[in-house]
Design an enzyme around this catalytic site. Structure first.
Site: not given
Length: 274
Positions: A157, A176
């Site tokens: 990501s 994350y």
């Protein structure tokens, strides 16, 4: 021309294992690989309707591929558990044979500020997003090395990039981003270790994609809607990295749309669900 399964495609005779494939990006990747002739084993925690609050199941992913003429089966597994990861690879091999292509897509994500982040959730995210891809790679590498070929693609990501000022501090995405940065560094490190064995290891970093998981976190809104990327871009980028020459296409952190532009290809449509 409508999208279809090509049994004689470039991936004919190859076996793929795709994690997190009950919906969203994982389902699209599994479908795209099957379209090029791969036999696909899909895995996630949701096999049947009613097992998750999110839409999509492994059964539906397999039906989508089989109804279009492809070969697929599923293995329900919780990748937070080492014994489940080992069973997953054993059952995938039993179903179709040694794994040629491993796609590490599964994730579990919580967004909250660091000072509020519980240890249990931190460890779970690290286990599923970092150690599970590491362990699954360990499990498939011996047979890849023995056969002199293999492809591993990890799904990352843009969150893996360092934040830049001006800082907003509102989303709580530090953990994350930490997981994705670790996954990317693992990818390039492993790529450098196994290139001589004919094994490619790469990352595909999607843009913002409209999936059930993204929706539940509310990541698509009026400020981000114009950045939403069709899921076909990610599936196509993964296919290209899972079929390229390991001697020349490895160790890449590929952002889906720019990567496809670099190759001069457009994403293929995906066969429709039944």
């Amino acid at each position: 021309m409508a999208a279809r399964i090509n049994p004689e495609g470039p991936l004919k005779g190859r076996n793929a294992l795709v994690t997190g494939a009950s919906r969203g990006i994982g389902e699209a990747i599994a479908t795209r690989l099957a379209m090029e002739g791969a036999r696909v084993v899909v895995s996630a925690r949701t096999a049947e309707a009613g097992e998750s609050r999110l839409s999509g199941t492994l059964h539906e992913t397999v039906d989508r591929i089989r109804n279009a003429g492809g070969q697929a089966t599923f293995v329900k597994a919780d990748l937070a558990q080492a014994i489940e990861r080992e069973r997953l690879v054993e059952e995938a091999v039993a179903a179709f044979g040694p794994v040629d292509i491993l796609i590490n897509n599964a994730a579990i994500t919580y967004f909250m500020p660091v000072e509020e982040f519980p240890e249990k959730r931190f460890k779970l995210m690290m286990e599923v997003q970092v150690y599970a891809p590491f362990h699954l790679s360990q499990l498939v590498l011996p047979s890849m090395r023995e056969r002199g070929q293999g492809w591993i693609v990890n799904i990352s990501s843009g969150a893996g990039l360092h934040p830049k000022p001006p800082y907003t501090g509102r989303r709580g995405g530090a953990v994350y981003g930490m997981c994705k940065a670790a996954l990317e560094r693992f990818t390039t490190g492993l790529a450098s270790e196994v290139q001589a064995d004919g094994i490619a290891v790469n990352v595909v970093s999607p843009g913002l994609v409209d999936t059930p998981g993204v929706a539940v976190h509310g990541l698509i809104n009026d400020q981000t809607r114009d950045r939403v990327q069709p899921i076909e871009y990610i599936a196509e980028a993964v296919y290209r990295l899972a079929s390229g020459d390991p001697q020349t296409l490895t160790g890449r952190i590929a952002y889906a749309e720019p990567f496809l532009k670099e190759l001069g290809v457009k994403p293929s449509d995906l066969v429709l669900a039944a």
